[in-house]
Design a protein around this motif. Structure first.
Motif, short mmCIF file in Angstrom:
data_model
loop_
_atom_site.label_atom_id
_atom_site.label_comp_id
_atom_site.label_asym_id
_atom_site.label_seq_id
_atom_site.Cartn_x
_atom_site.Cartn_y
_atom_site.Cartn_z
N THR A 64 0.84 -1.19 0.00
CA THR A 64 0.00 0.00 0.00
C THR A 64 0.88 1.24 0.00
O THR A 64 1.91 1.29 0.69
CB THR A 64 -0.90 0.02 1.25
OG1 THR A 64 -1.66 -1.18 1.29
CG2 THR A 64 -1.86 1.21 1.20
N GLY A 65 0.48 2.24 -0.78
CA GLY A 65 1.20 3.51 -0.82
C GLY A 65 0.25 4.68 -0.73
O GLY A 65 -0.84 4.62 -1.31
N ASP A 66 0.65 5.75 -0.02
CA ASP A 66 -0.24 6.91 0.11
C ASP A 66 0.49 8.23 -0.15
O ASP A 66 0.08 9.29 0.33
CB ASP A 66 -0.91 6.93 1.49
CG ASP A 66 0.09 7.04 2.64
OD1 ASP A 66 1.32 7.07 2.38
OD2 ASP A 66 -0.36 7.07 3.81
N THR A 67 1.57 8.16 -0.93
CA THR A 67 2.23 9.39 -1.34
C THR A 67 1.26 10.23 -2.16
O THR A 67 0.54 9.70 -3.01
CB THR A 67 3.50 9.07 -2.16
OG1 THR A 67 4.41 8.37 -1.31
CG2 THR A 67 4.15 10.33 -2.69
N ARG A 68 1.23 11.54 -1.92
CA ARG A 68 0.22 12.41 -2.54
C ARG A 68 0.31 12.39 -4.06
O ARG A 68 -0.72 12.26 -4.75
CB ARG A 68 0.39 13.84 -2.01
CG ARG A 68 -0.62 14.84 -2.56
CD ARG A 68 -2.02 14.53 -2.09
NE ARG A 68 -2.13 14.57 -0.64
CZ ARG A 68 -2.44 15.66 0.04
NH1 ARG A 68 -2.64 16.81 -0.59
NH2 ARG A 68 -2.54 15.63 1.36
N ASP A 69 1.51 12.50 -4.62
CA ASP A 69 1.66 12.52 -6.08
C ASP A 69 1.41 11.11 -6.64
O ASP A 69 2.07 10.14 -6.23
CB ASP A 69 3.06 13.00 -6.45
CG ASP A 69 3.26 13.03 -7.95
OD1 ASP A 69 2.80 13.99 -8.59
OD2 ASP A 69 3.88 12.07 -8.49
N ALA A 70 0.49 10.99 -7.58
CA ALA A 70 0.09 9.67 -8.09
C ALA A 70 1.23 8.94 -8.78
O ALA A 70 1.41 7.73 -8.59
CB ALA A 70 -1.09 9.83 -9.05
N GLY A 71 2.01 9.66 -9.58
CA GLY A 71 3.12 9.03 -10.27
C GLY A 71 4.18 8.52 -9.32
O GLY A 71 4.69 7.40 -9.46
N GLN A 72 4.53 9.33 -8.35
CA GLN A 72 5.53 8.93 -7.36
C GLN A 72 5.01 7.77 -6.51
O GLN A 72 5.76 6.85 -6.16
CB GLN A 72 5.89 10.11 -6.47
CG GLN A 72 7.00 9.79 -5.45
CD GLN A 72 7.35 10.98 -4.58
OE1 GLN A 72 6.94 12.12 -4.86
NE2 GLN A 72 8.11 10.74 -3.52
N ARG A 73 3.72 7.83 -6.19
CA ARG A 73 3.11 6.76 -5.39
C ARG A 73 3.22 5.41 -6.12
O ARG A 73 3.63 4.41 -5.53
CB ARG A 73 1.65 7.09 -5.12
CG ARG A 73 0.92 6.04 -4.30
CD ARG A 73 -0.44 6.55 -3.86
NE ARG A 73 -1.35 6.78 -4.98
CZ ARG A 73 -1.90 7.96 -5.25
NH1 ARG A 73 -1.61 9.03 -4.53
NH2 ARG A 73 -2.73 8.09 -6.27
#
Length: 236
Positions: A64-73
């Motif tokens: 699971t990932g929750d980094t704000r930027d979609a590409g970076q996530r």
């Protein structure tokens, strides 16, 4: 197809394998607590089959990932999956995907796995399988411990988090290869029943042309069977 004892023919050993969806009988298949979904088969499981240790213990894993930027996530999630692939061999496990038929996850195809929405905003998840072989001396409990240790050892990337999800399941490689052994067990049971009923009766076995089915039979074991029908009939 019928099988009459007294002159028992192991017909299932020579019947050509029936092609099932996704060639399941020749692939590695996941074994759950329930029998395989198949509308045209009887719900009754026969008394005779082949009980054996499964080939693999399988654990579903979620990154699971929750980094704000979609590409970076997405990059962080896939990078953590790549770390898992790189460390799998040393940990004695394998990575795979699939709901019924198991296929390997490699550095060539890992980005083909789809990201899914998570329950939180700006969060996504990716699900895959971690397999541990059930070789001699390795039961499901040992395999679970190995998988858990592997999950903890995978290096995280950014805000990506990897954890087990769901219960441990099992898998069997190419269940159709056991048709002959299953037929041997059915024939032996038919001979025994025929002898019990005396010389005036015979045993007929129908349905040996059906595909091999599978169900979980214990912590580390599976039951492989053909949904046959056995009938006691008077000799003509």
């Amino acid at each position: 197809m019928k099988l009459v004892t007294g002159l028992i023919v192991l017909a299932a050993a020579v019947v050509p394998t029936i092609a099932h969806a996704q060639d399941e009988g020749a692939a590695e298949v996941i074994v759950s607590a329930m029998r395989r979904n198949a509308d045209d088969y009887s719900a009754d499981m026969p008394a005779v089959g082949l009980r054996r240790t499964a080939d693999f213990a399988i654990q579903e894993v979620t990154i699971t990932g929750d980094t704000r930027d979609a590409g970076q996530r997405a990059d962080e999630i896939y990078a953590m999956l790549a770390n898992a692939i790189a460390g799998a061999s040393k940990a004695g496990v394998q990575l795979a995907f699939g709901e019924r038929v198991v296929q390997a996850v490699t550095l060539k195809n890992y980005r083909d796995l789809s990201l899914e929405r998570d329950s939180r905003p700006d969060s996504q998840q990716l699900k895959f399988l971690v397999k541990s072989p059930l070789a001699a001396g390795t039961d499901a409990a040992s395999a679970q411990a190995r998988i858990n240790a592997f999950i903890k050892a995978v290096k995280p990337v950014g805000r990506a988090l990897m954890e087990a999800s769901g219960d441990l399941t099992l898998s069997v490689v190419a269940p159709d290869q056991y048709r002959g052994a299953i037929a041997d067990a059915i024939a032996a049971d038919a001979r025994t029943l025929s002898a019990r009923f005396g010389p005036d009766y015979a045993v007929e076995v129908e349905g040996l042309n059906r595909p091999v089915e599978w169900a979980r039979a214990g912590l580390s074991e599976v039951l492989l069977y053909i949904p046959y029908k056995l009938v006691i009939v008077p000799k003509r």
